[in-house]
Structures are given as structure tokens and as C-alpha cells.
Motif scaffolding. Sequence first.
Motif, PDB file in Angstrom:
ATOM      1  N   ARG A 258     -35.788  89.907 -15.261  1.00 23.19           N
ATOM      2  CA  ARG A 258     -35.300  91.285 -15.118  1.00 23.19           C
ATOM      3  C   ARG A 258     -34.146  91.499 -16.098  1.00 23.19           C
ATOM      4  O   ARG A 258     -33.408  90.550 -16.384  1.00 23.19           O
ATOM      5  N   PRO A 259     -33.960  92.723 -16.570  1.00 27.74           N
ATOM      6  CA  PRO A 259     -32.789  92.964 -17.415  1.00 27.74           C
ATOM      7  C   PRO A 259     -31.521  92.670 -16.614  1.00 27.74           C
ATOM      8  O   PRO A 259     -31.402  93.082 -15.460  1.00 27.74           O
ATOM      9  N   PRO A 260     -30.580  91.923 -17.194  1.00 29.33           N
ATOM     10  CA  PRO A 260     -29.345  91.618 -16.475  1.00 29.33           C
ATOM     11  C   PRO A 260     -28.562  92.885 -16.142  1.00 29.33           C
ATOM     12  O   PRO A 260     -28.634  93.883 -16.860  1.00 29.33           O
ATOM     13  N   THR A 261     -27.821  92.814 -15.049  1.00 26.53           N
ATOM     14  CA  THR A 261     -26.974  93.924 -14.608  1.00 26.53           C
ATOM     15  C   THR A 261     -25.533  93.449 -14.574  1.00 26.53           C
ATOM     16  O   THR A 261     -25.232  92.405 -13.982  1.00 26.53           O
ATOM     17  N   ILE A 262     -24.632  94.182 -15.202  1.00 24.83           N
ATOM     18  CA  ILE A 262     -23.218  93.833 -15.162  1.00 24.83           C
ATOM     19  C   ILE A 262     -22.644  94.350 -13.845  1.00 24.83           C
ATOM     20  O   ILE A 262     -22.723  95.542 -13.540  1.00 24.83           O
ATOM     21  N   LEU A 263     -22.087  93.425 -13.056  1.00 24.89           N
ATOM     22  CA  LEU A 263     -21.499  93.776 -11.762  1.00 24.89           C
ATOM     23  C   LEU A 263     -20.028  94.129 -11.883  1.00 24.89           C
ATOM     24  O   LEU A 263     -19.546  95.015 -11.182  1.00 24.89           O
ATOM     25  N   SER A 264     -19.297  93.420 -12.771  1.00 26.44           N
ATOM     26  CA  SER A 264     -17.880  93.743 -12.960  1.00 26.44           C
ATOM     27  C   SER A 264     -17.363  93.186 -14.274  1.00 26.44           C
ATOM     28  O   SER A 264     -17.914  92.224 -14.822  1.00 26.44           O
ATOM     29  N   VAL A 265     -16.303  93.818 -14.773  1.00 25.37           N
ATOM     30  CA  VAL A 265     -15.587  93.374 -15.963  1.00 25.37           C
ATOM     31  C   VAL A 265     -14.103  93.436 -15.612  1.00 25.37           C
ATOM     32  O   VAL A 265     -13.599  94.487 -15.215  1.00 25.37           O
ATOM     33  N   THR A 266     -13.396  92.287 -15.730  1.00 25.02           N
ATOM     34  CA  THR A 266     -11.984  92.237 -15.361  1.00 25.02           C
ATOM     35  C   THR A 266     -11.214  91.397 -16.366  1.00 25.02           C
ATOM     36  O   THR A 266     -11.620  90.272 -16.635  1.00 25.02           O
ATOM     37  N   PRO A 267     -10.119  91.867 -16.921  1.00 27.25           N
ATOM     38  CA  PRO A 267      -9.646  93.249 -16.873  1.00 27.25           C
ATOM     39  C   PRO A 267     -10.505  94.137 -17.776  1.00 27.25           C
ATOM     40  O   PRO A 267     -11.293  93.640 -18.564  1.00 27.25           O
ATOM     41  N   ARG A 268     -10.344  95.419 -17.663  1.00 29.32           N
ATOM     42  CA  ARG A 268     -11.199  96.358 -18.392  1.00 29.32           C
ATOM     43  C   ARG A 268     -10.561  96.882 -19.677  1.00 29.32           C
ATOM     44  O   ARG A 268     -11.110  97.772 -20.315  1.00 29.32           O
ATOM     45  N   LYS A 269      -9.393  96.342 -20.066  1.00 35.37           N
ATOM     46  CA  LYS A 269      -8.772  96.805 -21.308  1.00 35.37           C
ATOM     47  C   LYS A 269      -7.885  95.709 -21.899  1.00 35.37           C
ATOM     48  O   LYS A 269      -7.517  94.750 -21.217  1.00 35.37           O
ATOM     49  N   ALA A 270      -7.582  95.879 -23.196  1.00 35.17           N
ATOM     50  CA  ALA A 270      -6.730  94.942 -23.928  1.00 35.17           C
ATOM     51  C   ALA A 270      -5.964  95.723 -24.990  1.00 35.17           C
ATOM     52  O   ALA A 270      -6.345  96.827 -25.364  1.00 35.17           O
TER      53      ALA A 270
ATOM     54  N   LEU B 223      -4.571  96.231 -28.911  1.00 39.81           N
ATOM     55  CA  LEU B 223      -5.291  96.140 -30.181  1.00 39.81           C
ATOM     56  C   LEU B 223      -5.336  94.711 -30.714  1.00 39.81           C
ATOM     57  O   LEU B 223      -6.263  94.339 -31.419  1.00 39.81           O
ATOM     58  N   SER B 224      -4.360  93.885 -30.330  1.00 44.35           N
ATOM     59  CA  SER B 224      -4.353  92.489 -30.775  1.00 44.35           C
ATOM     60  C   SER B 224      -5.194  91.596 -29.857  1.00 44.35           C
ATOM     61  O   SER B 224      -5.297  90.395 -30.085  1.00 44.35           O
ATOM     62  N   GLY B 225      -5.809  92.182 -28.818  1.00 46.15           N
ATOM     63  CA  GLY B 225      -6.687  91.427 -27.935  1.00 46.15           C
ATOM     64  C   GLY B 225      -6.018  90.836 -26.713  1.00 46.15           C
ATOM     65  O   GLY B 225      -6.635  90.068 -25.979  1.00 46.15           O
ATOM     66  N   LYS B 226      -4.765  91.160 -26.466  1.00 42.28           N
ATOM     67  CA  LYS B 226      -4.066  90.642 -25.295  1.00 42.28           C
ATOM     68  C   LYS B 226      -4.517  91.401 -24.050  1.00 42.28           C
ATOM     69  O   LYS B 226      -4.577  92.627 -24.037  1.00 42.28           O
ATOM     70  N   THR B 227      -4.843  90.629 -22.994  1.00 43.93           N
ATOM     71  CA  THR B 227      -5.284  91.221 -21.733  1.00 43.93           C
ATOM     72  C   THR B 227      -4.263  90.927 -20.641  1.00 43.93           C
ATOM     73  O   THR B 227      -3.297  90.195 -20.855  1.00 43.93           O
ATOM     74  N   THR B 228      -4.505  91.468 -19.472  1.00 42.20           N
ATOM     75  CA  THR B 228      -3.636  91.200 -18.324  1.00 42.20           C
ATOM     76  C   THR B 228      -4.119  90.003 -17.518  1.00 42.20           C
ATOM     77  O   THR B 228      -3.629  89.741 -16.427  1.00 42.20           O
ATOM     78  N   SER B 229      -5.090  89.242 -18.064  1.00 40.37           N
ATOM     79  CA  SER B 229      -5.563  88.039 -17.376  1.00 40.37           C
ATOM     80  C   SER B 229      -4.449  86.994 -17.350  1.00 40.37           C
ATOM     81  O   SER B 229      -3.450  87.114 -18.063  1.00 40.37           O
ATOM     82  N   GLU B 230      -4.649  85.960 -16.555  1.00 43.06           N
ATOM     83  CA  GLU B 230      -3.631  84.924 -16.395  1.00 43.06           C
ATOM     84  C   GLU B 230      -3.238  84.284 -17.725  1.00 43.06           C
ATOM     85  O   GLU B 230      -2.066  84.025 -17.975  1.00 43.06           O
TER      86      GLU B 230
ATOM     87  N   CYS C  71      -8.435  86.201 -21.768  1.00 42.48           N
ATOM     88  CA  CYS C  71      -9.787  86.201 -21.204  1.00 42.48           C
ATOM     89  C   CYS C  71     -10.178  87.515 -20.543  1.00 42.48           C
ATOM     90  O   CYS C  71      -9.344  88.242 -20.020  1.00 42.48           O
ATOM     91  N   VAL C  72     -11.476  87.768 -20.585  1.00 34.14           N
ATOM     92  CA  VAL C  72     -12.114  88.861 -19.856  1.00 34.14           C
ATOM     93  C   VAL C  72     -13.258  88.223 -19.075  1.00 34.14           C
ATOM     94  O   VAL C  72     -14.078  87.500 -19.638  1.00 34.14           O
TER      95      VAL C  72
END
Length: 117
Positions: free
Chosen positions: A64-76, A78-85, A89-90
Motif C-alpha cells: 500500500r502507499p505509505p501514509t505519514i502519521l506525524s512529523v515532529t518538529p514541523r519546522k526548522a 534556514l540553517s536547519g536547526k530544529t527544536t528536537s533534543e 533531527c526530524v
Amino acid sequence: ELKSSFHGSNAVVASWIGGTYTNALSQVQAVVIAPPSMKPGIVPGNIATEDGTNSSQFLFEYFRPPTILSVTPRKATLSGKTTSEDGQCVTVIVDDFPQTTSSSDISVTFGGTECGG
């Protein structure tokens, strides 16, 4: 000519590359258009000469075509820094994804740029 089938359904051989397919020792690369399937699972496949005198079987998996259930965090930034630990990472949780053997089997892109790591 070559012919191919997946679980009894004929498949179109779009092209083939390599030695002459009439020579049993030659290597042939066939590009085959897989027919649609009504359900996921592993099915037997077959490739043969038109007259059926030479053939070979293989296994092929429909999923079956894969389904995305969630993306965390949803933004970064411009330099790619996220609010992850770790600040980079995303986490993407996907359902119905086919089995893989390594992370190199998976490609993730953001805005057309492939992710590293």
C-alpha cells in the motif's frame, strides 16, 4: 521476444538490454511494467521467451502507499536547526512502509534536497 507476468497477470516488457536472449548463457536486463494489484503481498513473477522454452521465476512485493502519521518538529531555521533534543533531527512516523534492510534503502527530501545522516 521476452514476456513477463506477475501472479498470472501479463506485464509489459518496456525494454531489454544485454546479450541475445536466445542464448541460454547470455545476461539480459529487462525493464518490465508491473501490472496493478488489488492487495498487498508477495506474488510470484515469471519472465520467459515468447515461446516459453526458457523461463525464470522471481518474487515481487506489492504494498500500500505509505501514509505519514506525524512529523515532529514541523519546522526548522534556514540553517536547519530544529527544536528536537539534538537540534537537528526530524522524526517522521510512517504507516504501511515496506520492509527495508538498512537506512540506505530510504530517501527523505525537504524541498527537493535529500537529507543526510
